[in-house]
Write a protein that holds these residues in place. Structure first.
Motif: not given
Length: 121
Positions: A42-63
């Motif tokens: 949300y709102n440009g917030q980011r958090v670091r993850a080992d693996i990131v699934a880059v999704l369509e849109g502005e949000y991702d899933l990370g592990w």
């Protein structure tokens, strides 16, 4: 007046333990994968993850890997839900991972010629 931003990221425990199988499972589903990358929220917030699934849109899933070797899923689930059915998406990733993990274990045990029947419920 000071504005504090609350993180919108949720962290969920998973049974995922194999990074390579997770990455190949995401690719099998047509999802692009990054490693050691930022999960968009949300709102440009980011958090670091080992693996990131880059999704369509502005949000991702990370592990992110835990000390016990398992991975936590990190995501802004509200944001992901704006463009995706998050339950279906996460279930399809977990299901693909389970199938790929099972097939890898079967191969590892030298059962290449065995017939494997997976029943998905």
């Amino acid at each position: 007046m000071e504005e504090t931003q609350m993180s919108h990221f949720s962290t969920l425990r998973t049974k995922i333990t194999d990074a390579e199988i997770l990455k190949s499972s995401l690719r099998d589903l047509g999802i692009s994968v990054k490693t050691e990358a930022d999960v968009r929220g949300y709102n440009g917030q980011r958090v670091r993850a080992d693996i990131v699934a880059v999704l369509e849109g502005e949000y991702d899933l990370g592990w992110s890997r835990n000390s016990d070797g398992s991975f936590d899923l990190i995501a802004d689930l509200w944001g992901v839900a704006k463009k995706h059915n998050q339950t279906e998406l996460i279930n399809s990733i977990n299901q693909k991972y389970a199938v790929n993990k099972t097939l890898a274990e079967v191969k590892q045990r030298g059962l290449q010629n065995a017939n494997v029947k997976l029943v998905l419920q």
